[in-house]
Design an enzyme around this catalytic site. Structure first.
Site, mmCIF file in Angstrom:
data_model
loop_
_atom_site.group_PDB
_atom_site.id
_atom_site.type_symbol
_atom_site.label_atom_id
_atom_site.label_comp_id
_atom_site.label_asym_id
_atom_site.label_seq_id
_atom_site.Cartn_x
_atom_site.Cartn_y
_atom_site.Cartn_z
ATOM 1 N N GLU A 145 5.649 4.897 1.981
ATOM 2 C CA GLU A 145 6.943 4.931 2.648
ATOM 3 C C GLU A 145 7.818 6.133 2.292
ATOM 4 O O GLU A 145 8.873 5.988 1.650
ATOM 5 C CB GLU A 145 7.692 3.613 2.391
ATOM 6 C CG GLU A 145 6.904 2.396 2.847
ATOM 7 C CD GLU A 145 7.655 1.067 2.665
ATOM 8 O OE1 GLU A 145 8.687 1.051 1.978
ATOM 9 O OE2 GLU A 145 7.197 0.064 3.230
ATOM 10 N N GLU A 194 1.341 -3.296 5.123
ATOM 11 C CA GLU A 194 2.356 -4.270 4.675
ATOM 12 C C GLU A 194 2.936 -4.964 5.886
ATOM 13 O O GLU A 194 3.270 -4.318 6.889
ATOM 14 C CB GLU A 194 3.532 -3.601 3.940
ATOM 15 C CG GLU A 194 3.231 -3.163 2.540
ATOM 16 C CD GLU A 194 4.459 -2.577 1.836
ATOM 17 O OE1 GLU A 194 5.593 -3.002 2.150
ATOM 18 O OE2 GLU A 194 4.252 -1.697 0.989
HETATM 19 O O1 IFM Z 1 8.980 -4.719 -1.442
HETATM 20 C C1 IFM Z 1 8.943 -3.702 -0.506
HETATM 21 C C2 IFM Z 1 7.809 -2.736 -0.802
HETATM 22 O O2 IFM Z 1 7.913 -2.207 -2.077
HETATM 23 C C3 IFM Z 1 7.820 -1.603 0.186
HETATM 24 N N1 IFM Z 1 7.869 -2.069 1.542
HETATM 25 C C4 IFM Z 1 8.823 -3.096 1.866
HETATM 26 C C5 IFM Z 1 8.741 -4.239 0.891
HETATM 27 C C6 IFM Z 1 9.770 -5.341 1.260
HETATM 28 O O3 IFM Z 1 11.050 -4.811 1.238
#
Ligand code: IFM
Length: 432
Positions: free
Chosen positions: A165, A338
């Site tokens: 990210e 994710e």
């Molecule tokens: O917990 C985070 C993760 O570290 C990165 N992506 C989003 C998740 C939820 O906010």
């Protein structure tokens, strides 16, 4: 409707080092910007820190057993740079590498594919003291770190992602100031974004050399942007948001240039780009990791919106649209690295019943399936997250896990969603 996924579709779970490991002073680990930030009063909910977190550093073998029990096929974790190079550069800490070697071998012994992210936000503090990601040197320093990790773990790791990210690393942390190191400076944030993308590109040949049989890529978070009416304002705002949030990070990787409309919008704030940088950033990758949680919308009336405990709109269609759009614009193999939701889970009578999370996951997986059917090259899905964990500035107040963590005792309790996920993995089928 019953949706059957392809037999070779990979089912995984994801975590990140600082969110679960704890043991921040163990075996020579150095401090990271998140140790500093979380220990600064007022920066995290309740003053929570990752000092202990889920104590995964000590409990990793039990956690792997839980994954085995659920039938998890691939585990996406991150490597903590300050465990490997406590000063960020220079002396390699063998004990840090040993920990990830034990983890990787433990996964392989259980038939679970290791998927490692090299940077999930825990920059060594000594590097921040020298300018952090605002300094171009940090890109080269990252390459040396990536070399140390991939040299030791090699092809035993099946997937390497350089960064998790970049939008969060750059904008959330250097412009919005909500994450470490907590700055409020857009020009700085854009320079950070450039150095992160550059570090990614510079590391690719090194990773390929050290792990020739592994797949190499990067993980981006996408927030699709919708205009809810036909007004010029709504459409323009949606396009600009899409540009600053999504295209600013993806276009350089796949097209070797920043999006023109946003470059113009930023005016004199644009980053300094040296000759050859863009070609380096656009080095070919094997996969794109796609993190998706929600969308933003402009104009019109979104109606009665369902939200998670983070306040994020539940919008499964956004994931289908996003995967198809990425397929169309960039044409790269994708993994959903994710996806998941925080809800106020309660531990009652020995169980944690979380039907909202099951429903969230079911609906998003149905959207992934639709994208697959419509031609998106999506090869796997990682639920965020294996365990409840340290949700950054929100501390322990938000629970994203399939497994509940009772922090005072560190007991793990499978939520209904974990059992549901195990069943899905066994059948490759999601009901919706
Ligand atoms: O917990 C985070 C993760 O570290 C990165 N992506 C989003 C998740 C939820 O906010």
């Amino acid at each position: 409707m019953n949706t059957l996924f392809p037999a070779d579709f990979r089912w995984g779970v994801a975590t990140a080092a600082y969110q679960i490991e704890g043991a921040v002073s163990k075996d020579g680990r150095g401090p990271s910007i998140w140790d500093t930030f979380s220990h600064t009063p007022g920066k995290t909910h309740n003053g929570d820190t990752g000092d202990v977190a889920c104590d995964h550093y000590h409990r990793w073998a039990d956690d792997l057993e839980l994954m085995s029990q659920l039938g998890i096929q691939s585990y996406r974790f991150s490597v903590a740079w300050p465990r490997i190079l406590p000063q960020g550069t220079g002396r390699v800490n063998a004990k840090g590498l040993d920990f990830y070697e034990r983890l990787v071998d433990g996964l392989l012994a259980r038939g679970i594919e290791p998927n490692a992210t090299l940077y999930h936000w825990d920059l060594p503090q000594p590097l921040q003291d020298k300018g952090g990601w605002a300094s171009r040197d940090t890109a080269q320093t990252f390459v040396a770190y990536a070399d140390a990790v991939s040299r030791r773990l090699g092809d035993r790791v099946k997937f390497y992602a350089t960064f998790n990210e970049p939008w969060c690393i750059a904008i959330l942390s250097h412009e919005i100031g909500e994450h470490a190191p907590g700055f409020n400076d857009r020009r700085l944030a854009l320079q950070v974004a450039h150095h992160v993308l550059l570090a990614h590109g510079l590391a690719m040949p090194v990773l390929r050399e050290n792990a020739p049989k592994a797949q190499h890529g990067i993980v981006l978070n996408f927030t699709p942007s919708y205009a809810l009416d036909d007004s010029i304002e709504a459409r323009q705002t949606a396009t600009l948001m899409d540009g600053t949030f999504n295209r600013w990070f993806a276009d350089p990787l796949f097209k070797g240039r920043y999006p023109e409309d946003i470059w113009e919008l930023y005016g004199e704030l644009v980053p300094k780009v040296d000759d050859g940088d863009m070609a380096q950033i656009a080095a070919p990758i094997d996969f794109l990791g796609v993190n998706y949680y929600t969308r933003v919308s402009f104009g019109g009336d979104p109606g009665n919106v369902e939200r998670t405990a983070m306040g994020w709109e539940v919008f499964p269609q956004g994931l289908r649209d996003l995967l198809l759009r990425l397929q169309r614009d960039y044409g790269v193999p994708m993994y959903v690295t994710e996806n998941g939701a925080a809800y106020a889970d309660n531990f009652v009578d020995g169980t944690v019943h979380d039907p909202e999370r099951v429903r969230y996951l079911e609906r998003h997986l149905a959207a992934v399936h639709e994208a697959l059917e419509a031609g998106a090259n999506v090869k796997g899905y990682y639920a965020w997250s294996l365990l409840d964990n340290f949700e950054w500035a929100k501390g322990y107040s938000k629970r994203f896990g399939l497994i509940y963590v009772d922090y005072p005792t560190q007991r793990r309790i499978l939520k209904s969603s974990a059992k549901w996920y195990a069943e899905l993995i066994a059948t490759h089928r999601v009901k919706s």
